[in-house]
Structure formats: C-alpha cells, structure tokens
Design an enzyme around this catalytic site. Structure first.
Site, short mmCIF file in Angstrom:
data_model
loop_
_atom_site.label_atom_id
_atom_site.label_comp_id
_atom_site.label_asym_id
_atom_site.label_seq_id
_atom_site.Cartn_x
_atom_site.Cartn_y
_atom_site.Cartn_z
N GLY A 20 0.89 -1.07 0.06
CA GLY A 20 0.02 0.06 -0.03
C GLY A 20 0.76 1.35 -0.10
CB ALA A 21 4.33 1.74 -0.78
N GLY A 26 1.66 4.48 3.97
CA GLY A 26 2.66 3.59 2.97
C GLY A 26 3.62 4.34 2.31
CE1 TYR A 170 -9.52 -0.69 9.39
CE2 TYR A 170 -9.86 0.28 11.68
CZ TYR A 170 -9.08 0.08 10.64
OH TYR A 170 -8.04 0.85 10.63
#
Length: 304
Positions: A20-21, A26, A170
């Site tokens: 997730g960069a 991220g 979540y």
C-alpha cells in the site's frame, strides 16, 4: 526524547517491501526508507499509481503489483519478489481497507478480514524464508486503535455471513493483525534473526476513512483538524518499529498523545484480548487453513 524521522538510521544495503505504498502512510514510510538509503519495493494494487508515487520519491524504488484481496495475486507477487530479491530486510504490512460496505475478496472472504489480515498473513508466510537468514530483519504489521472498538475474533462467523457490521468487522481485522504479530514473534524467537513488531498510526489524515458512515463523516470533518495528524506523523510509529535499533520483537508502537490519537511514537500496549495466546494460536491455524500457506517456523508452546 521525542522520536522523529531524524532518528531513522541509514538503511543502505537493506531491502524493504511496503504494501500500500502509493499513498498515505505507506507512501510516507516508503519515502523515508528510500531517502535513508534502502531499496524499496512499492507493493501496490494499482501499478500506475505506484509508478507515479515512485516518481515522487528520491532513491532506489521499484513497483510490484499486489492485490491483497486475491490470494492468486499474493502468490504471484511473492513469486515475483523471490525472483528479483534473494533477501528481504523489512516487510512492512501497511495496506488496508476500513469500514467498507459488505463485500468479499476474490476468494470469498469478508473484504476487511481478507485484505487486512489474510492477505498479509499469506504474503508474510510466502516471503518469510527470505528474511530468516538476514540478521536484523523485521516484519512490521500495521494495526489500529480500531482493534479496541468491538474488536473480537468471531470464529463462529469469521466472514460475517449471518450479519455484518462494518465497524466490528474492521475491529476484528485489526485485532487479527496484532494477534498475528504476537504469535509470529513467538515462533520467530528461536531463530534469533527476524522479529515481528506492530504499530498503529493514531488518527491520521489519509484516504483510509473514506468509507466512514455518512452520519459520522460530517462531524468528523469538523473536528478532524483537532484530533488527526498528517500522514507524515502517522507513519512514524511504523518507521520506528522498522528501524529503531532498540525495538524488540513483539512490541507495539503508537503515538504518545491523548488516547494515542496523535503525537510522537512510543511503546504502547494493545487490548487485553489481543494477548490471549490460545486465541492467537487458533487464529493462526484457521488462517493457514483459509489461505493454504504454511510458515517455515513452527508452533511454540506457550509458557505460563
């Protein structure tokens, strides 16, 4: 002393994989590691966004396609990484989804549990043997204070087939992140090279809360400047967990401010439920069954 980005040691010669960069936490994690000399792999679902993100960072960057909501994609990403990187120093499991309406992954798992936990569980298991020979290597798993909000592991309905609550789902996924960290560290301890560490960003101003229910979204917008911090600050607990030489396996880092919402990274504790070893081990076994991934580290009996 407050821990800031100036305390990040040089990372020359180290390889870091950050999921997730391409945005938010991220991106900030990848940027700072690259600026300190690491070779950073941006593991992202959208490779075009990943390339655009990489172009904004100074350093040695590459982009790898990874959709954590597909075990096929996770396996392909791991195989690709194995072909190009004979060693990994840092695996930073950062990507996640939050408060999404009821959806499933390609493999039929509830999306938050499947992406936030099972996808990272599988990726870690498929790459771990590239970290084990590397002294000082680390697996960093990003959780959330959301693990305290209705967080429980619902073994009788892990995929929320009977009823679905996006907040509780979540919370389950983020609690699973912590339990995975603690059980992984227990198994890694005998090897003496790799450690597992958890972190959470507090309440950070990123794209992640875009699925917050409408009834909450407007008030949250009004108070956000008071209770949130920018992604540059939210990434610091992850960066400390990944790089601070004093960090120990099984620790958990978060902001030092009120309710751990914002501030400088420090050692924190998670909910009492997260330390239940029997649940950790049961979750591990279920996760192996669901993903089909077996780790190169065996179970260790709990001590009293």
């Amino acid at each position: 002393m407050k821990w800031t980005e100036q305390q990040i040691p040089r990372q020359d010669g180290r390889v870091a994989v950050v999921t997730g960069a391409n945005t938010g936490l991220g991106f900030e994690t990848a940027r700072r590691l690259a600026e300190r000399g690491a070779s950073v792999v941006l593991a992202v679902r959208d490779t075009e966004k990943g390339r655009l993100a990489a172009a904004r960072i100074n350093g040695d960057l590459s982009v790898r396609e990874l959709d954590l909501a597909s075990l096929e994609s996770v396996r392909a990403a791991a195989a690709g990484l194995r072909a190009t990187h004979p060693r990994i120093d840092l695996l930073i499991n950062n990507a996640g989804v939050m408060y999404v309406p009821r959806q499933t992954t390609r493999d039929g798992f509830e999306l938050q549990f499947g992406t936030n936990h099972l996808g990272h569980f599988a990726l870690t298991g498929l790459l771990l043997d590239l970290l084990l020979p590397v002294p000082g290597s680390r697996v960093v798993i990003v959780s959330s204070n959301g693990h305290r909000i209705r967080g429980a592991i619902h073994f009788d309905d892990l995929q929320w087939d009977r009823s679905y609550g996006r907040v509780a789902a979540y919370g389950q996924s983020k609690l699973a992140n912590l339990m995975f960290t603690y059980e992984l560290q227990r198994r890694l301890a005998a090897h003496g090279t790799t450690v597992a560490v958890a972190a959470h960003p507090g309440i950070s101003n990123t794209e992640l809360p875009r699925n917050v229910p409408a009834v909450v979204r407007r008030p949250l917008t009004w108070i956000a400047p008071v209770i949130t911090q920018p992604a540059t600050a939210g990434a610091l607990p992850t960066l400390r967990a990944a790089t601070d030489p004093s960090v120990l396996g099984g620790q958990y880092y978060g902001p030092d401010g009120l309710a751990e919402a914002r501030g400088y990274p420090r050692l924190v504790t998670s909910s009492p439920d997260s330390y239940d070893v029997s649940v950790q081990q049961r979750l591990w076994a279920v996760s192996e069954d669901l993903t089909g991934v077996r780790f190169p580290v065996g179970r260790v009996a709990a001590t009293a």
